[in-house]
Design a protein around this motif. Structure first.
Motif, mmCIF file in Angstrom:
data_model
loop_
_atom_site.group_PDB
_atom_site.id
_atom_site.type_symbol
_atom_site.label_atom_id
_atom_site.label_comp_id
_atom_site.label_asym_id
_atom_site.label_seq_id
_atom_site.Cartn_x
_atom_site.Cartn_y
_atom_site.Cartn_z
ATOM 1 N N ASN A 185 89.408 30.359 48.810
ATOM 2 C CA ASN A 185 90.527 29.926 48.455
ATOM 3 C C ASN A 185 90.981 28.516 48.490
ATOM 4 O O ASN A 185 91.424 27.854 47.763
ATOM 5 C CB ASN A 185 91.801 30.706 48.917
ATOM 6 C CG ASN A 185 91.607 32.149 48.296
ATOM 7 O OD1 ASN A 185 91.050 32.552 47.309
ATOM 8 N ND2 ASN A 185 92.271 33.116 49.344
ATOM 9 N N LYS A 186 90.390 28.184 49.545
ATOM 10 C CA LYS A 186 90.613 26.586 50.066
ATOM 11 C C LYS A 186 89.264 25.797 49.617
ATOM 12 O O LYS A 186 89.629 24.301 49.966
ATOM 13 C CB LYS A 186 90.797 26.706 51.580
ATOM 14 C CG LYS A 186 92.125 27.386 52.146
ATOM 15 C CD LYS A 186 93.450 26.742 51.574
ATOM 16 C CE LYS A 186 94.709 27.418 52.251
ATOM 17 N NZ LYS A 186 95.838 26.696 51.753
ATOM 18 N N LEU A 187 88.401 26.396 48.930
ATOM 19 C CA LEU A 187 87.358 25.391 48.809
ATOM 20 C C LEU A 187 87.631 24.170 48.092
ATOM 21 O O LEU A 187 87.064 23.189 48.408
ATOM 22 C CB LEU A 187 86.196 26.277 48.003
ATOM 23 C CG LEU A 187 84.922 25.551 47.926
ATOM 24 C CD1 LEU A 187 84.195 24.917 48.870
ATOM 25 C CD2 LEU A 187 83.989 26.414 47.079
ATOM 26 N N GLU A 188 88.257 24.257 46.959
ATOM 27 C CA GLU A 188 88.557 23.421 45.913
ATOM 28 C C GLU A 188 89.232 22.075 46.671
ATOM 29 O O GLU A 188 89.066 20.960 46.599
ATOM 30 C CB GLU A 188 89.212 23.387 44.725
ATOM 31 C CG GLU A 188 88.143 24.570 43.876
ATOM 32 C CD GLU A 188 89.107 24.772 42.535
ATOM 33 O OE1 GLU A 188 89.989 23.903 42.186
ATOM 34 O OE2 GLU A 188 88.690 25.657 41.929
ATOM 35 N N THR A 194 79.817 21.500 42.691
ATOM 36 C CA THR A 194 81.007 21.890 42.269
ATOM 37 C C THR A 194 81.345 23.042 43.078
ATOM 38 O O THR A 194 80.748 23.642 43.498
ATOM 39 C CB THR A 194 80.866 22.011 40.803
ATOM 40 O OG1 THR A 194 79.916 23.491 40.513
ATOM 41 C CG2 THR A 194 80.438 21.010 39.856
ATOM 42 N N PRO A 195 83.031 23.477 43.001
ATOM 43 C CA PRO A 195 83.297 24.515 43.697
ATOM 44 C C PRO A 195 82.663 25.893 43.157
ATOM 45 O O PRO A 195 82.231 26.822 43.890
ATOM 46 C CB PRO A 195 84.690 24.466 43.456
ATOM 47 C CG PRO A 195 85.249 23.226 43.209
ATOM 48 C CD PRO A 195 83.992 22.445 42.299
ATOM 49 N N ASP A 196 82.190 26.059 41.989
ATOM 50 C CA ASP A 196 81.755 27.126 41.233
ATOM 51 C C ASP A 196 80.257 27.332 41.923
ATOM 52 O O ASP A 196 79.720 28.504 42.154
ATOM 53 C CB ASP A 196 81.567 27.140 39.680
ATOM 54 C CG ASP A 196 82.810 27.308 39.136
ATOM 55 O OD1 ASP A 196 83.860 27.681 39.798
ATOM 56 O OD2 ASP A 196 83.007 26.798 38.019
ATOM 57 N N ILE A 197 79.540 26.347 42.092
ATOM 58 C CA ILE A 197 78.198 26.458 42.614
ATOM 59 C C ILE A 197 78.204 26.653 44.283
ATOM 60 O O ILE A 197 77.473 27.692 44.564
ATOM 61 C CB ILE A 197 77.247 24.880 42.521
ATOM 62 C CG1 ILE A 197 77.165 24.589 41.098
ATOM 63 C CG2 ILE A 197 76.264 25.036 43.567
ATOM 64 C CD1 ILE A 197 76.864 22.966 40.910
#
Length: 380
Positions: A315-318, A71-74
């Protein structure tokens, strides 16, 4: 005695059934790998559970990876933090300093690594071509342009204002010349040359006036008087101004006609080649031209670039993860993974657990068999 033998027999049969059933159930997770048919009729429970549900398994694995594992949070907690940014900055600074800025390689060596060789010869050639191009361009422009069009207006106005000074300077120098002994001798020689060309008339004039030196003595004051007269200056100013105005309307190429520019151009090329000294400059290292580059890189360049890169990446990860379509990648990999290999991996990891399940099945089956034997004995 019959009761004991019956309980043993029932226990053995129950144990065998439980162990075989559990072992078969484990095997049926993977086997058979393909569906089996009798004619057009597919045999039930073929293929095994995992091969049969392979598409659903692949899809669920993909969703699980995206929703719970990657996930993006990880990613943010793992990679986009101050510690990772600091480590990245130090690593990049060290690599830049050790591999590039503090390297003994010259600029020519770096260019050679990039596939660019003989750069000095190429640069000198290009510089010469550019000089030729600019000169020909300038020469073509001179063919039709005049001084009035080419020269800036303020230059022309300044030149116009200098006409009076130029005329005054010429008259002053003329006076100095004709007052000198050299001027007197020049006047005498001019008179002698003039009289010698007039034949008998010249001889008669010379006979009446005497020696040419005396005639020169009479002519010289008149020349000085003429040079000092106000009208003379006005006349010369008008002549010079008229000629200057005519000159401004003539094409520049006419005034340069017959002038050989080739030596001038070649001297310019030679001068620029010597001054630029490309080959000598290319044989220097980067640190020679940028002595403070390591400090600048460590304190300014890399920290700012790293900070910007981390912020933009976070910012662009997701969006990046979404475009990567990891769930599709996992699904494709699972779909392409051989079932035999998957079975080998699972059984290799869980071999002891599956063995214990088989033993547990045998134990429970045997226990159930003994219980059934007691029930039968009590009923009878």
């Amino acid at each position: 005695m019959d009761l004991i033998w019956m309980l043993v027999f029932m226990g053995i049969v129950g144990a065998a059934i439980g162990a075989v059933t559990n072992h078969l159930a484990i095997k049926m997770l993977f086997r058979p790998h393909e569906a089996k048919y009798i004619g057009s009729w597919r045999v039930p429970f073929t293929p095994g559970l995992i091969p049969k549900r392979r598409d659903e398994l692949a899809k669920q694995l993909g969703n699980t990876v995206i929703q719970h594992l990657l996930t993006p949070d990880i990613f943010k907690r793992k990679y986009f933090n101050a510690e990772m940014e600091e480590k990245t900055t130090k690593f990049v600074v060290q690599q830049l300093n050790d591999k590039i800025f503090l390297s003994e390689k010259t600029i020519a060596d770096w260019l050679k690594l990039g596939g660019i060789e003989n750069i000095s010869a190429i640069a000198n050639e290009k510089m010469g071509e550019q000089i030729d191009f600019q000169f020909n361009r300038l020469k073509s422009r001179f063919e039709n342009e005049t001084i009035r069009h080419l020269a800036p207006v303020d230059w022309q106005e300044k030149a116009d204002s200098k006409v009076g000074e130029i005329v005054s300077y010429i008259l002053l120098k003329g006076e100095d010349f004709f007052e000198s002994d050299e001027g007197k001798m020049t006047v005498k020689n001019l008179i002698d040359d003039f009289l010698s060309t007039k034949g008998t008339l010249g001889n008669m004039i010379q006979m009446f006036v005497g020696e040419s030196s005396s005639l020169a003595g009479k002519v010289q004051p008149e020349i000085l008087k003429f040079l000092r007269a106000t009208g003379t200056k006005t006349m010369l100013e008008n002549i010079v101004r008229n000629e200057w105005e005519k000159l401004k309307d003539r094409p520049v190429v006419e005034m340069l006609d017959g002038f050989d520019f080739e030596p001038v151009v070649e001297n310019i090329k030679l001068y620029l080649t010597q001054q630029v000294a490309i080959e000598e400059r290319l044989n220097k290292t980067l640190i020679h031209y940028f002595p403070d580059v390591t400090e600048w890189t460590e304190t300014k360049l890399v920290p700012k670039v790293a900070s910007f890169a981390f912020k933009e990446a976070e910012n662009k990860l997701e969006e990046v993860l979404r475009k990567m379509k990891l769930e599709d990648m996992v699904k494709e990999q699972v779909d392409s993974f051989p079932v035999e290999r998957l079975e080998e991996i699972v059984l290799g990891i869980s071999k002891r657990e599956f063995k214990m399940i088989t033993i547990l099945g045998g134990f429970l089956g045997g226990l159930i068999g003994v219980v059934q034997g007691l029930i039968v004995f009590l009923i009878n």
